[in-house]
Design a protein around this motif. Structure first.
Motif, PDB file in Angstrom:
ATOM      1  N   MET A   1       0.847  -1.168   0.000  1.00  0.00           N
ATOM      2  CA  MET A   1       0.000   0.000   0.000  1.00  0.00           C
ATOM      3  C   MET A   1       0.895   1.235   0.000  1.00  0.00           C
ATOM      4  O   MET A   1       1.889   1.303   0.685  1.00  0.00           O
ATOM      5  N   SER A   2       0.436   2.280  -0.784  1.00  0.00           N
ATOM      6  CA  SER A   2       1.229   3.511  -0.868  1.00  0.00           C
ATOM      7  C   SER A   2       0.312   4.704  -0.654  1.00  0.00           C
ATOM      8  O   SER A   2      -0.895   4.574  -0.517  1.00  0.00           O
ATOM      9  N   ASN A   3       0.905   5.909  -0.647  1.00  0.00           N
ATOM     10  CA  ASN A   3       0.139   7.136  -0.489  1.00  0.00           C
ATOM     11  C   ASN A   3      -0.780   7.410  -1.676  1.00  0.00           C
ATOM     12  O   ASN A   3      -1.675   8.238  -1.605  1.00  0.00           O
ATOM     13  N   LEU A   4      -0.545   6.740  -2.808  1.00  0.00           N
ATOM     14  CA  LEU A   4      -1.321   6.991  -4.012  1.00  0.00           C
ATOM     15  C   LEU A   4      -2.383   5.936  -4.268  1.00  0.00           C
ATOM     16  O   LEU A   4      -3.176   6.080  -5.176  1.00  0.00           O
ATOM     17  N   SER A   5      -2.426   4.874  -3.490  1.00  0.00           N
ATOM     18  CA  SER A   5      -3.375   3.800  -3.787  1.00  0.00           C
ATOM     19  C   SER A   5      -4.811   4.259  -3.612  1.00  0.00           C
ATOM     20  O   SER A   5      -5.129   5.064  -2.729  1.00  0.00           O
ATOM     21  N   GLY A   6      -5.685   3.815  -4.489  1.00  0.00           N
ATOM     22  CA  GLY A   6      -7.104   4.132  -4.414  1.00  0.00           C
ATOM     23  C   GLY A   6      -7.486   5.467  -5.018  1.00  0.00           C
ATOM     24  O   GLY A   6      -8.666   5.818  -5.036  1.00  0.00           O
ATOM     25  N   ARG A   7      -6.539   6.226  -5.554  1.00  0.00           N
ATOM     26  CA  ARG A   7      -6.862   7.560  -6.063  1.00  0.00           C
ATOM     27  C   ARG A   7      -7.651   7.512  -7.374  1.00  0.00           C
ATOM     28  O   ARG A   7      -8.349   8.442  -7.715  1.00  0.00           O
ATOM     29  N   GLY A   8      -7.591   6.444  -8.126  1.00  0.00           N
ATOM     30  CA  GLY A   8      -8.295   6.370  -9.413  1.00  0.00           C
ATOM     31  C   GLY A   8      -9.706   5.839  -9.301  1.00  0.00           C
ATOM     32  O   GLY A   8     -10.494   5.950 -10.239  1.00  0.00           O
ATOM     33  N   VAL A   9     -10.089   5.293  -8.190  1.00  0.00           N
ATOM     34  CA  VAL A   9     -11.406   4.682  -8.054  1.00  0.00           C
ATOM     35  C   VAL A   9     -12.513   5.737  -8.172  1.00  0.00           C
ATOM     36  O   VAL A   9     -13.500   5.554  -8.885  1.00  0.00           O
ATOM     37  N   GLY A  10     -12.354   6.862  -7.508  1.00  0.00           N
ATOM     38  CA  GLY A  10     -13.368   7.921  -7.572  1.00  0.00           C
ATOM     39  C   GLY A  10     -13.539   8.476  -8.971  1.00  0.00           C
ATOM     40  O   GLY A  10     -14.662   8.712  -9.419  1.00  0.00           O
ATOM     41  N   MET A  11     -12.432   8.672  -9.694  1.00  0.00           N
ATOM     42  CA  MET A  11     -12.508   9.180 -11.059  1.00  0.00           C
ATOM     43  C   MET A  11     -13.185   8.184 -11.981  1.00  0.00           C
ATOM     44  O   MET A  11     -13.874   8.566 -12.927  1.00  0.00           O
ATOM     45  N   ASP A  12     -13.006   6.893 -11.738  1.00  0.00           N
ATOM     46  CA  ASP A  12     -13.651   5.879 -12.567  1.00  0.00           C
ATOM     47  C   ASP A  12     -15.167   5.965 -12.430  1.00  0.00           C
ATOM     48  O   ASP A  12     -15.917   5.839 -13.405  1.00  0.00           O
ATOM     49  N   VAL A  13     -15.646   6.214 -11.205  1.00  0.00           N
ATOM     50  CA  VAL A  13     -17.085   6.378 -10.978  1.00  0.00           C
ATOM     51  C   VAL A  13     -17.591   7.627 -11.705  1.00  0.00           C
ATOM     52  O   VAL A  13     -18.645   7.607 -12.349  1.00  0.00           O
ATOM     53  N   VAL A  14     -16.849   8.730 -11.624  1.00  0.00           N
ATOM     54  CA  VAL A  14     -17.224   9.961 -12.315  1.00  0.00           C
ATOM     55  C   VAL A  14     -17.277   9.722 -13.815  1.00  0.00           C
ATOM     56  O   VAL A  14     -18.249  10.090 -14.494  1.00  0.00           O
ATOM     57  N   LYS A  15     -16.248   9.051 -14.360  1.00  0.00           N
ATOM     58  CA  LYS A  15     -16.195   8.791 -15.801  1.00  0.00           C
ATOM     59  C   LYS A  15     -17.369   7.931 -16.242  1.00  0.00           C
ATOM     60  O   LYS A  15     -18.005   8.206 -17.264  1.00  0.00           O
ATOM     61  N   SER A  16     -17.695   6.905 -15.481  1.00  0.00           N
ATOM     62  CA  SER A  16     -18.815   6.026 -15.837  1.00  0.00           C
ATOM     63  C   SER A  16     -20.140   6.781 -15.802  1.00  0.00           C
ATOM     64  O   SER A  16     -20.990   6.610 -16.681  1.00  0.00           O
ATOM     65  N   SER A  17     -20.321   7.634 -14.798  1.00  0.00           N
ATOM     66  CA  SER A  17     -21.572   8.397 -14.679  1.00  0.00           C
ATOM     67  C   SER A  17     -21.730   9.386 -15.827  1.00  0.00           C
ATOM     68  O   SER A  17     -22.813   9.540 -16.389  1.00  0.00           O
ATOM     69  N   ILE A  18     -20.656  10.060 -16.186  1.00  0.00           N
ATOM     70  CA  ILE A  18     -20.711  11.026 -17.286  1.00  0.00           C
ATOM     71  C   ILE A  18     -20.912  10.311 -18.615  1.00  0.00           C
ATOM     72  O   ILE A  18     -21.672  10.768 -19.469  1.00  0.00           O
ATOM     73  N   ALA A  19     -20.259   9.160 -18.802  1.00  0.00           N
ATOM     74  CA  ALA A  19     -20.441   8.382 -20.041  1.00  0.00           C
ATOM     75  C   ALA A  19     -21.889   7.918 -20.181  1.00  0.00           C
ATOM     76  O   ALA A  19     -22.435   7.882 -21.282  1.00  0.00           O
ATOM     77  N   ALA A  20     -22.530   7.592 -19.068  1.00  0.00           N
ATOM     78  CA  ALA A  20     -23.931   7.161 -19.108  1.00  0.00           C
ATOM     79  C   ALA A  20     -24.849   8.295 -19.571  1.00  0.00           C
ATOM     80  O   ALA A  20     -25.920   8.044 -20.123  1.00  0.00           O
ATOM     81  N   LEU A  21     -24.435   9.550 -19.366  1.00  0.00           N
ATOM     82  CA  LEU A  21     -25.206  10.702 -19.811  1.00  0.00           C
ATOM     83  C   LEU A  21     -24.881  11.099 -21.248  1.00  0.00           C
ATOM     84  O   LEU A  21     -25.478  12.028 -21.784  1.00  0.00           O
ATOM     85  N   GLY A  22     -23.935  10.393 -21.865  1.00  0.00           N
ATOM     86  CA  GLY A  22     -23.525  10.728 -23.225  1.00  0.00           C
ATOM     87  C   GLY A  22     -22.384  11.714 -23.286  1.00  0.00           C
ATOM     88  O   GLY A  22     -22.080  12.266 -24.336  1.00  0.00           O
ATOM     89  N   GLY A  23     -21.725  11.935 -22.158  1.00  0.00           N
ATOM     90  CA  GLY A  23     -20.605  12.876 -22.118  1.00  0.00           C
ATOM     91  C   GLY A  23     -19.271  12.149 -22.068  1.00  0.00           C
ATOM     92  O   GLY A  23     -19.198  10.934 -22.257  1.00  0.00           O
ATOM     93  N   ARG A  24     -18.219  12.885 -21.808  1.00  0.00           N
ATOM     94  CA  ARG A  24     -16.889  12.273 -21.737  1.00  0.00           C
ATOM     95  C   ARG A  24     -15.996  13.057 -20.781  1.00  0.00           C
ATOM     96  O   ARG A  24     -16.212  14.242 -20.539  1.00  0.00           O
ATOM     97  N   VAL A  25     -14.999  12.359 -20.254  1.00  0.00           N
ATOM     98  CA  VAL A  25     -13.986  12.957 -19.396  1.00  0.00           C
ATOM     99  C   VAL A  25     -12.646  12.717 -20.063  1.00  0.00           C
ATOM    100  O   VAL A  25     -12.335  11.602 -20.471  1.00  0.00           O
TER     101      VAL A  25
END
Length: 194
Positions: A1-25
């Motif tokens: 485990m490092s200081n950077l672990s888990g930082r991409g999980v939140g962005m993945d949720v944001v990307k999936s939600s925006i893609a579902a609306l027809g948008g993009r990140v």
């Protein structure tokens, strides 16, 4: 485990939600400079709750979040001050009164209906202004369409919309409209239709 672990999980949720609306990140990163996140949403998601009004045979939209209340205008609650200034006396307070037809150049004299309607709006600084309209048509959500580079910035006009019946309606900015009077020549009223 490092200081950077888990930082991409939140962005993945944001990307999936925006893609579902027809948008993009999109994410761009440069070493030692930084990272830029860009979110693009479809224009159809830019909607506004508005009050559709009629002024001098023109259809306009006033953002609902700027409206405090509506009332019927009577000669008893109009208080003239100076040459061209009027105040609305409402609930023990005096509020500047603006005829939208005159402000936007649709008419050039006080040609009000007997029981015109006044829409009390709130400004960004907390002050209020009263706008005279001929009729309230309906309350509805409208899709915001920018005026683009074809039109200069028009004080009091934020954008436009296309209504369900194909008519174009200007979306007003009450603060800009009442802070900067619009003067048009009688031969060139403000309109997108002509």
């Amino acid at each position: 485990m490092s200081n950077l672990s888990g930082r991409g999980v939140g962005m993945d949720v944001v990307k999936s939600s925006i893609a579902a609306l027809g948008g993009r990140v999109s994410i761009t990163s440069e070493p030692n400079i930084g990272t830029t996140f860009s979110i693009s949403l479809p224009l159809t998601l830019a909607v506004l709750d508005g009050m559709v009004v009629r002024v001098a045979n023109q259809t306009l939209v006033i953002p609902l979040n700027a409206i405090v209340e509506t009332a019927t205008l009577t000669s008893e609650n109009i208080k003239p001050i100076g040459h061209n200034t009027e105040l609305l006396h409402i609930r023990g307070d005096f509020v500047p009164l603006y005829d939208l037809g005159i402000q936007l150049g649709f008419r050039h004299h006080k040609d009000r209906a007997e029981n015109a309607i006044v829409i009390l709006t709130t400004q960004e600084d907390g002050s209020r202004a009263a706008l005279i309209v001929d009729a309230i048509m309906e309350q509805r959500q409208v899709v915001i369409k920018g005026l683009g580079k074809s039109y200069d910035r028009i004080p009091g006009v934020a954008a436009a919309t296309i209504l369900g019946d194909g008519r174009i309606a200007l979306i007003l900015d009450p603060t800009g409209l009442t802070n900067t009077p619009i003067s048009k020549s009688p031969d060139q009223p403000l309109s997108l239709a002509g």
